[in-house]
Design an enzyme around this catalytic site. Sequence first.
Site, short mmCIF file in Angstrom:
data_model
loop_
_atom_site.label_atom_id
_atom_site.label_comp_id
_atom_site.label_asym_id
_atom_site.label_seq_id
_atom_site.Cartn_x
_atom_site.Cartn_y
_atom_site.Cartn_z
N PHE A 299 0.85 -1.19 0.00
CA PHE A 299 0.00 0.00 0.00
C PHE A 299 0.88 1.23 0.00
O PHE A 299 1.76 1.38 0.84
CB PHE A 299 -0.89 -0.05 1.24
CG PHE A 299 -1.94 1.03 1.34
CD1 PHE A 299 -2.21 1.89 0.30
CD2 PHE A 299 -2.69 1.16 2.50
CE1 PHE A 299 -3.18 2.87 0.41
CE2 PHE A 299 -3.66 2.13 2.62
CZ PHE A 299 -3.91 2.99 1.57
N CYS A 300 0.68 2.13 -0.97
CA CYS A 300 1.41 3.40 -1.06
C CYS A 300 2.92 3.13 -1.08
O CYS A 300 3.39 2.36 -1.90
CB CYS A 300 0.99 4.31 0.11
SG CYS A 300 1.62 6.00 -0.01
N VAL A 301 3.69 3.73 -0.17
CA VAL A 301 5.13 3.50 -0.14
C VAL A 301 5.43 2.02 0.10
O VAL A 301 6.44 1.50 -0.38
CB VAL A 301 5.81 4.37 0.93
CG1 VAL A 301 7.30 4.14 0.95
CG2 VAL A 301 5.53 5.85 0.69
#
Length: 574
Positions: A299-301
């Site tokens: 998720f994301c980074v």
Amino acid sequence: MSQSGASAPGWPKMDLPAGASAMTEAAEAMGRSLGATIQSIAGLSVPPEEMQRIQQDYVQQATSLWNQAIDRQAEWKPADKRFAAPEWSANPAAAFTASMYLLNSRTLRRLADALQGDDKARERVRFAVQQWVDASAPSNFLALNPEALKKALDTGGTSITQGVQQLLHDLRQGHLSQTDESVFHVGQNVATSAGQVVFENAFFQLIEYAPLTDKVYERPFLFVPPCINKFYILDLQPENSVVRHLVSQGHRVFMVSWVNPDESLSQATWDDYVEQGVFEALRVTRDITGADQVNALGFCVGGTMLATALATLAARGEHPVASLTLLTAFLDFSQTGIMDVFVDEAMVRMREMTMGPDSPKGGGLMRGGDLAATFSFLRPNDLVWNYVVGNYLKGEPPPAFDLLYWNSDSTNLPGPFYTWYLRNTYLENKLVQPGAVEVCGEPLDLGLLDMPTFIYGSREDHIVPWESAYASTQVVQGPKTFVLGASGHIAGVINPPEKKKRSHWVSGEVARALPEHASDWLSTAEERPGSWWPVWTEWLSKHAGRQVAAPTRPGSRAHPPIEAAPGRYVLRKA
């Protein structure tokens, strides 16, 4: 000027302190970059004919507003929600002030849009203008806000007293309250899914969640959340928990809970997080379950970290993941949206000099509060000034909202990790250049990611623009599915089916292939009502293997339970 380490005739030789030469070079590079930035901004201009049109339009509209204010020709009905309360339209002075503010705002933005010159300089001017425009709204000032003044009169000044108390409270805690933080307690009414911590090291704890079904899929599932935030965005409350949703679907779920770094990790690098974090989480999950491969989500980074880790392992001939899910994650950083305004050589060199591996202490911490404030000012009206007005001018406590409680629970980042990330992604976009950068001693090639991949983007995402999330479809090489959700970076992801909210887009029947450009995909995509979760879980079930008896206890002999979920690491405050 003599070279570093040499002495001028007649002068005694002077040895520079260790690292001074590197810092001098960094300072010079930063100075050159800053000078170029200033020069590019100074070189912007508005074409004379456009300037004349803008001036004429402004005078015409200002005159019209003045005449309306004098003659009261029609009731003022603003489209802006900041001035929607009846007190604004009922007060002629307030209505005129707000009207002129909106006209001035439009004119300033129009001038910024009309600038010609360097693209990045233009974006910076636009951003600065928008920040000034949002901050200067009359609604943000007690003397100009008739709604706040009326409340002060109605409450006999109590609202003012409460507002001052709330301001002092926020000053003490070091950040603006976006929700009633006293309502939420991690492990009690957020992050409540039952489970056990089955492994920990200096970087993370690994949580195994208790099954909710008699049988589970034989292939376990591993979450890799961003280390820039706490993991429990994926496990807020039972009704909106991604973790609980997966467990109820019969998946055996593991979660990485990153530690909130202190000075002991101030020199940790990107490679450390990949090797001691993602590699270890994959290894332990496979050890406990006995599975050759897992299904993994970043998720994301966390998605960027997971992808780089898997490509690095693939370069070594290891393939621990059967399927990959990327949620609002960058692989290709060529289009970073508003974040591009902040990142240039001067900014990155400054960070490298102060907290990166070349800094005097060889590291430092990027404070979570600073990161949180930066992200809030990407949407200042919604995440800053809205609460200034409500909390301080009106004296209203912010409502209890689990998502915003998580948002305020910020985490630190080790400086070397942070500066490596900034330079190799936002600044130089090296991850998608095969062999341009090494991770854990291996030349990175994301083209080695050949597993089935599910890629999700949020249409109104201001952190990872959905077009950039879509760009990952052109990076990974295996079978891939792209789904676009409504709303933003977080609200678009946390959208349980039971709520029957928003909509999502899937590849249309006309073209199942994923074209190069996101706009081409959207032009043929099919919009469907409700959550995207069912599309994902149906896809995931095809890669999860057969159903087997659910485990009766967590962990294994080699990895016995350490403590109950959510564990200690998530409780550490920045």
